[in-house]
Design a protein around this motif. Structure first.
Motif: not given
Length: 588
Positions: A126-138
């Protein structure tokens, strides 16, 4: 290949060699990447995404699971099983199992424990998935297709890891942001249906973004033909259908409303989503494996690859080698290993119908209690090892044949305690005499295509009746069950069971038990139906008989401790005490 991404909170090991010889990342192990580097390009971002695949729990790989991922009325193991004793608190305190990983018990010999437990791997994922979604704009060095693939996988994994935890623990907090060590811990439990809807929304977003087949995408051509196991639209919809069926089932509906019956609205939605997957069969995405190749779903003798057929839908990418897990399926004297074994109960054996399609307790079934193993559903002989069956190919003496009668070689507390063995993932060459285990790979599917028919049948029956259909569907609830039965050479469900939703329901439940035997589903299903506490599921029987089969006696062997509080696992005490908003499950 090992690639390490080093940044503030994560040290990521990318390991996808079990799927493909060509990996997205081709950097040296010494390469230090900044957080910006990781999420800037598709290939590096995808490398980070692929770490989440490794958190998909493989119930066959966990070193303490053995055959005991079947925790309900289906098996009796030789070792202590805390699920049967009702000691769930111990499981989440200091045990190591597919449900929970106690880090203090880890050792160099068992490095995969952390990635083989629903609780720990789920929160990591879950943490990894949220990390991905948090960095989509990068993600700036990517095509529109590649951006959708990244986003779709991230939404899927956020929903999936929440869902795996929720199926066992129930009302959990839903985490949709990256929590820093300094973050205030006050995420509330929203209620089962509210949280489930958030999970379902994640699955829907994933389904909208992901392809049916990675090989048909421009991005997938980089690893053409080696994309099996990557998350697709079908996988997202399959998990969504399962979540909707759970929401429609008596347990979840009872927790939310106090009415332990099916919720028709959720069943309608589950039928609709599962029908979307069934329609993919017309496009060649999925299909039932022919009966003559049924074993190919679970075992391959080619070595090096996980079993993959058109029935393959979703599983863990981690391979299961028979070399390491031989004791699970074969008796110790032929393996040369420790005496650890799980034997099917008479309760479960009784679920396999007669070849004429009638349950054994039906007066018209022709079941003979003095000759109980003849003329049964073909899946009976596929799954159940019987007294006298061959278990070694390259022997001609009595060691080649299993002895499960009272006083027989394999009928003892260190082998079979019920008079049966199991062989779903087993091959008769898997022993120290034939040495076939060195080239066998097996898989315990998370979801396979036949289960989609079962989900559709159960949901459609509850929503529309036995002969009802989801809007736009080509098949009825009865048709779905009959497709699975026909594959095994079984006749259609007898008309005497098709008069109503209530009359058909037990046959659907039974079909699910038989088709998905020993795939780790039974504990979940009996809980979902809110029947796990009933005596027919807590009183486990063995079959006693002599060498000449002159008598057969059904004898109570063990009783499971299961009360209302056991419908959900207790939260770890230290977790429930983290903050006021996190409440312990009832009864614990």
């Amino acid at each position: 290949m090992k690639v390490y991404h080093k940044f503030r909170y994560w040290i990521v090991l990318v390991l996808l060699t079990c799927w493909s010889c060509e990996d997205y990342l081709e950097k040296t192990p010494e390469a230090d990447l900044t957080e910006t580097d990781v999420f800037k390009s598709f290939f590096n971002f995808q490398g980070y995404v692929e770490t989440m695949y490794d958190y998909i729990v493989n119930v066959g790989k966990n070193y303490r699971a053995y055959g005991d991922f079947n925790w309900s009325d289906d098996m009796i193991p030789t070792r202590k099983l805390y699920f049967h004793e009702g000691d769930y608190a111990r499981i989440v305190a200091n045990e190591v199992s597919v449900m929970w990983s106690n880090y203090a018990n880890q050792s160099d010999a068992f490095p995969d424990i952390a990635r083989s437990a629903y609780w720990q791997s789920g929160w990591f994922g879950i943490r990894a998935a949220n990390t991905c979604l948090n960095h989509l704009n990068d993600l700036v060095e990517a095509t529109d297709e590649q951006k959708k693939l990244i986003e779709g996988q991230a939404y899927f994994f956020r929903g999936y890891f929440h869902w795996e935890i929720m199926k066992a623990w129930g009302n959990i907090p839903y985490i949709d942001k990256v929590l820093a060590p300094s973050s205030e811990m006050s995420v509330p439990q929203l209620g089962i249906y509210v949280t489930a809807e958030k999970i379902i929304a994640d699955f829907q977003k994933a389904a909208d973004l992901l392809p049916e087949d990675w090989d048909l995408t421009e991005t997938g051509k980089v690893t053409l033909g080696k994309n099996i196991g990557r998350i697709t639209k079908g996988i997202a919809l399959a998990n969504m259908a399962e979540a909707l069926l759970w929401c429609g089932s008596p347990l979840f509906n009872g927790v939310e409303t106090g009415n332990y019956t099916y919720n028709k609205d959720y069943c309608r939605r589950a039928a609709d989503v599962s029908n979307q997957i069934i329609q993919m069969e017309d496009r060649g995405i999925y299909a039932l494996q022919p009966w003559e190749k049924y074993k190919n779903i679970f075992v391959t003798k080619t070595g090096g690859t996980t079993p993959v057929t058109k029935e393959y839908l979703f599983s863990s990418p981690q391979r299961n080698t028979m070399t390491n897990y031989i004791v699970t399926f074969a008796f110790s004297h032929i393996t040369g290993k420790d005496a650890v074994y799980s034997s099917p109960t008479q309760n479960y054996v009784d679920l396999f119908e007669m070849a004429n399609g009638l349950p054994i307790n039906d007066p018209e079934s022709d079941y003979n209690e003095n000759d109980p193993w003849v003329n049964r559903d073909p899946r009976f002989r596929y799954n159940i090892l019987l007294d006298g069956d061959r278990q070694v190919v390259n022997l001609t003496d009595d060691r080649a044949f299993v002895q499960l009668y009272i006083g027989g070689r394999e009928r003892k507390v260190s082998c079979s305690v019920t008079g049966y063995g199991w062989k779903k993932y087993w091959d008769e060459t898997m022993n120290r005499f034939d040495n076939g285990h060195t080239r066998l790979i097996f898989d315990v599917p998370r979801i396979r295509y036949s289960e989609i028919y079962l989900i559709y049948a159960e949901a459609a029956n509850e929503a529309y009746g036995p002969f009802g259909k989801a809007p736009g569907a080509a098949i009825t609830a009865v048709d779905a069950i009959n497709k699975i039965r026909a594959r095994a050479g079984m006749p259609d469900v007898h008309t005497k069971f098709l008069g109503s939703t209530e009359a058909f329901r037990p046959r659907i439940w039974n079909e699910r038990a038989v088709e998905l035997a020993f795939e780790g589903e039974r504990w979940y299903d009996l809980r979902r139906w809110h029947v796990a506490h009933l005596p027919e599921h807590t009183e486990l029987y063995e079959l006693q008989f002599d060498k000449e089969h002159t008598y057969f006696r059904r004898v109570l062997s063990r009783e499971i401790v299961f009360t209302e509080r056991h419908y959900f696992m207790p939260f770890p005490v230290q977790q429930a005490n983290l903050y006021r908003e996190w409440k312990q499950n009832p009864g614990w």
